[in-house]
Design a protein around this motif. Sequence first.
Motif, PDB file in Angstrom:
ATOM      1  N   VAL A 143      14.161 -24.698 -21.829  1.00  0.00           N
ATOM      2  CA  VAL A 143      15.394 -25.440 -22.122  1.00  0.00           C
ATOM      3  C   VAL A 143      15.078 -26.914 -22.388  1.00  0.00           C
ATOM      4  N   ILE A 144      14.139 -27.475 -21.628  1.00  0.00           N
ATOM      5  CA  ILE A 144      13.719 -28.863 -21.867  1.00  0.00           C
ATOM      6  C   ILE A 144      13.142 -28.993 -23.274  1.00  0.00           C
ATOM      7  N   GLY A 145      12.301 -28.040 -23.644  1.00  0.00           N
ATOM      8  CA  GLY A 145      11.716 -28.056 -24.982  1.00  0.00           C
ATOM      9  C   GLY A 145      12.767 -27.935 -26.062  1.00  0.00           C
ATOM     10  N   PHE A 146      13.763 -27.095 -25.813  1.00  0.00           N
ATOM     11  CA  PHE A 146      14.852 -26.930 -26.774  1.00  0.00           C
ATOM     12  C   PHE A 146      15.628 -28.237 -26.926  1.00  0.00           C
ATOM     13  N   ALA A 147      15.859 -28.923 -25.823  1.00  0.00           N
ATOM     14  CA  ALA A 147      16.604 -30.186 -25.871  1.00  0.00           C
ATOM     15  C   ALA A 147      15.848 -31.241 -26.667  1.00  0.00           C
ATOM     16  N   ILE A 148      14.516 -31.193 -26.596  1.00  0.00           N
ATOM     17  CA  ILE A 148      13.696 -32.167 -27.337  1.00  0.00           C
ATOM     18  C   ILE A 148      13.631 -31.812 -28.819  1.00  0.00           C
ATOM     19  N   ALA A 149      13.298 -30.543 -29.094  1.00  0.00           N
ATOM     20  CA  ALA A 149      13.077 -30.124 -30.490  1.00  0.00           C
ATOM     21  C   ALA A 149      14.367 -29.865 -31.251  1.00  0.00           C
ATOM     22  N   GLN A 150      15.388 -29.375 -30.523  1.00  0.00           N
ATOM     23  CA  GLN A 150      16.681 -29.030 -31.134  1.00  0.00           C
ATOM     24  C   GLN A 150      16.497 -28.252 -32.444  1.00  0.00           C
ATOM     25  N   PRO A 151      15.932 -27.047 -32.353  1.00  0.00           N
ATOM     26  CA  PRO A 151      15.637 -26.253 -33.557  1.00  0.00           C
ATOM     27  C   PRO A 151      16.862 -25.552 -34.126  1.00  0.00           C
ATOM     28  N   PHE A 152      17.868 -26.336 -34.507  1.00  0.00           N
ATOM     29  CA  PHE A 152      19.085 -25.728 -35.037  1.00  0.00           C
ATOM     30  C   PHE A 152      18.829 -25.176 -36.439  1.00  0.00           C
ATOM     31  N   ASP A 153      19.486 -24.097 -36.728  1.00  0.00           N
ATOM     32  CA  ASP A 153      19.394 -23.463 -38.043  1.00  0.00           C
ATOM     33  C   ASP A 153      20.743 -22.843 -38.360  1.00  0.00           C
ATOM     34  N   ALA A 167      21.692 -17.842 -34.908  1.00  0.00           N
ATOM     35  CA  ALA A 167      22.611 -18.080 -33.793  1.00  0.00           C
ATOM     36  C   ALA A 167      21.848 -18.704 -32.626  1.00  0.00           C
ATOM     37  N   THR A 168      21.611 -20.017 -32.700  1.00  0.00           N
ATOM     38  CA  THR A 168      20.819 -20.697 -31.682  1.00  0.00           C
ATOM     39  C   THR A 168      21.474 -20.647 -30.310  1.00  0.00           C
ATOM     40  N   TRP A 169      22.718 -21.037 -30.242  1.00  0.00           N
ATOM     41  CA  TRP A 169      23.401 -21.074 -28.949  1.00  0.00           C
ATOM     42  C   TRP A 169      23.599 -19.690 -28.349  1.00  0.00           C
ATOM     43  N   PRO A 170      23.959 -18.672 -29.130  1.00  0.00           N
ATOM     44  CA  PRO A 170      24.026 -17.319 -28.550  1.00  0.00           C
ATOM     45  C   PRO A 170      22.696 -16.857 -27.964  1.00  0.00           C
ATOM     46  N   ILE A 171      21.582 -17.253 -28.589  1.00  0.00           N
ATOM     47  CA  ILE A 171      20.268 -16.875 -28.058  1.00  0.00           C
ATOM     48  C   ILE A 171      20.041 -17.525 -26.698  1.00  0.00           C
ATOM     49  N   LEU A 172      20.353 -18.804 -26.586  1.00  0.00           N
ATOM     50  CA  LEU A 172      20.197 -19.492 -25.305  1.00  0.00           C
ATOM     51  C   LEU A 172      21.167 -18.960 -24.264  1.00  0.00           C
ATOM     52  N   LEU A 173      22.386 -18.625 -24.691  1.00  0.00           N
ATOM     53  CA  LEU A 173      23.358 -18.053 -23.755  1.00  0.00           C
ATOM     54  C   LEU A 173      22.880 -16.692 -23.264  1.00  0.00           C
ATOM     55  N   GLY A 174      22.356 -15.885 -24.199  1.00  0.00           N
ATOM     56  CA  GLY A 174      21.812 -14.579 -23.813  1.00  0.00           C
ATOM     57  C   GLY A 174      20.654 -14.733 -22.848  1.00  0.00           C
ATOM     58  N   ALA A 175      19.782 -15.717 -23.099  1.00  0.00           N
ATOM     59  CA  ALA A 175      18.648 -15.977 -22.207  1.00  0.00           C
ATOM     60  C   ALA A 175      19.128 -16.394 -20.816  1.00  0.00           C
ATOM     61  N   THR A 176      20.197 -17.173 -20.789  1.00  0.00           N
ATOM     62  CA  THR A 176      20.759 -17.610 -19.508  1.00  0.00           C
ATOM     63  C   THR A 176      21.301 -16.425 -18.717  1.00  0.00           C
ATOM     64  N   GLY A 211      24.288  -8.168 -26.231  1.00  0.00           N
ATOM     65  CA  GLY A 211      25.557  -8.196 -26.961  1.00  0.00           C
ATOM     66  C   GLY A 211      25.887  -9.585 -27.469  1.00  0.00           C
ATOM     67  N   VAL A 212      25.560 -10.600 -26.682  1.00  0.00           N
ATOM     68  CA  VAL A 212      25.840 -11.986 -27.078  1.00  0.00           C
ATOM     69  C   VAL A 212      25.056 -12.361 -28.334  1.00  0.00           C
ATOM     70  N   VAL A 213      23.749 -12.042 -28.367  1.00  0.00           N
ATOM     71  CA  VAL A 213      22.942 -12.416 -29.534  1.00  0.00           C
ATOM     72  C   VAL A 213      23.272 -11.544 -30.745  1.00  0.00           C
ATOM     73  N   ILE A 214      23.632 -10.295 -30.491  1.00  0.00           N
ATOM     74  CA  ILE A 214      24.038  -9.426 -31.609  1.00  0.00           C
ATOM     75  C   ILE A 214      25.316  -9.955 -32.240  1.00  0.00           C
ATOM     76  N   TYR A 215      26.261 -10.351 -31.399  1.00  0.00           N
ATOM     77  CA  TYR A 215      27.517 -10.941 -31.892  1.00  0.00           C
ATOM     78  C   TYR A 215      27.228 -12.227 -32.661  1.00  0.00           C
ATOM     79  N   GLY A 216      26.166 -12.933 -32.262  1.00  0.00           N
ATOM     80  CA  GLY A 216      25.783 -14.173 -32.938  1.00  0.00           C
ATOM     81  C   GLY A 216      25.050 -13.954 -34.245  1.00  0.00           C
ATOM     82  N   GLY A 217      24.730 -12.692 -34.578  1.00  0.00           N
ATOM     83  CA  GLY A 217      24.119 -12.401 -35.871  1.00  0.00           C
ATOM     84  C   GLY A 217      22.694 -11.910 -35.848  1.00  0.00           C
ATOM     85  N   VAL A 218      22.103 -11.764 -34.655  1.00  0.00           N
ATOM     86  CA  VAL A 218      20.733 -11.242 -34.555  1.00  0.00           C
ATOM     87  C   VAL A 218      20.816  -9.719 -34.592  1.00  0.00           C
TER      88      VAL A 218
END
Length: 355
Positions: A56-66, A70-79, A107-114
């Motif tokens: 999460v720290i690395g994500f906050a630094i790099a902010q690999p948005f695309d 579905a960046t946020w659904p992936i992080l939510l699913g990981a959480t 289900g969260v990441v699938i809904y996000g498009g993965v």
Amino acid sequence: MLLITAIVCFLASVALTPLVKKFAIYIGAVDKPNQRKVHQRVMPRLGGLAIFISMVIGFAIAQPFDDDIATWPILLGATIIVITGVFDDRFEISPKVKLLGQILAAGVVIYGGVQVESINLPLFEATIEFGIFTIPFTLLWIVGITNAINLIDGLDGLAAGVSSIVLITISAMAMVMGNTFVVVMGTILLASTLGFLIYNFHPAKIFMGDTGALLLGFMISVFSILGFKSITVYSLILPIIILGVPISDTLFAIIRRIVNKKPLSAPDKSHLHHCLLRLGFSHRQTVLIIYAMSAFFAIAAVMLSNSTLWGATLIIAVVLLVTQLVAERVGLVSENYRPVHKLFRKITASGRRSA
């Protein structure tokens, strides 16, 4: 920038793991020895929490948005996966509840498009479109890989090391394909895992627990979908080969339980690392051998991605044959389950009689 982010993630993981160890002991998230486990003393688990926070720290630094991912659904699913793992490491929740957490995260990441929408069959020059089965297949893939990584987490440094080799391979191939998101996220997770591995390699000071094993399996399953989604020739074949160690160990576990007429959910002490230990290899030797196996699959995947159709067919055939021979040699199904060895003996005996 990515190199700096990776160094920060690595150092964060190195710094956080001892703190997580103390926290695990404080809340009682410990792993006690039993007849199925190799370790002989009470060990703190929950180490995956250090990997997750570092990621999460690395994500906050790099902010690999695309915009297409579905960046946020992936992080939510990981959480969700991490929360499920934390509860299991502390309270040992039932398999059904654990599965429910995995399905929710998937289900969260699938809904996000993965999603895995199709599979290419190069030998038949055809593509199978999943249509209404896209979501069920993607769900099966994510949950299956998540549990496959969890199943190999039986020795010090095993799951972390194998996952690191897988992440290196996926990230490197994503770089060649120009998939920046997977390169960034894969590198961040890799650095976070390697920082934890310092404390987890034999003799381990802390286990990653289900918190770490489920997180690594979940993220790898998602990266494998995103990293190879645009491939027009080999699609899902590449990630299957890259994940050869956990997938084959899981498949042979299923075969073993069917052959022995046991429930698929029944635990046992016949996974790959158990079999190698029974053959007389030390704890560290067993881990290094499985690292080598994982590297073999990784190299095969890289060769496959640069091969012609017939070359790829040969590589796949060799990989399948070697996997089967190793499984029979170490007794992954049972000591008497050796169909390929028996076939070779019959062919050899037949050749001698003919001569």
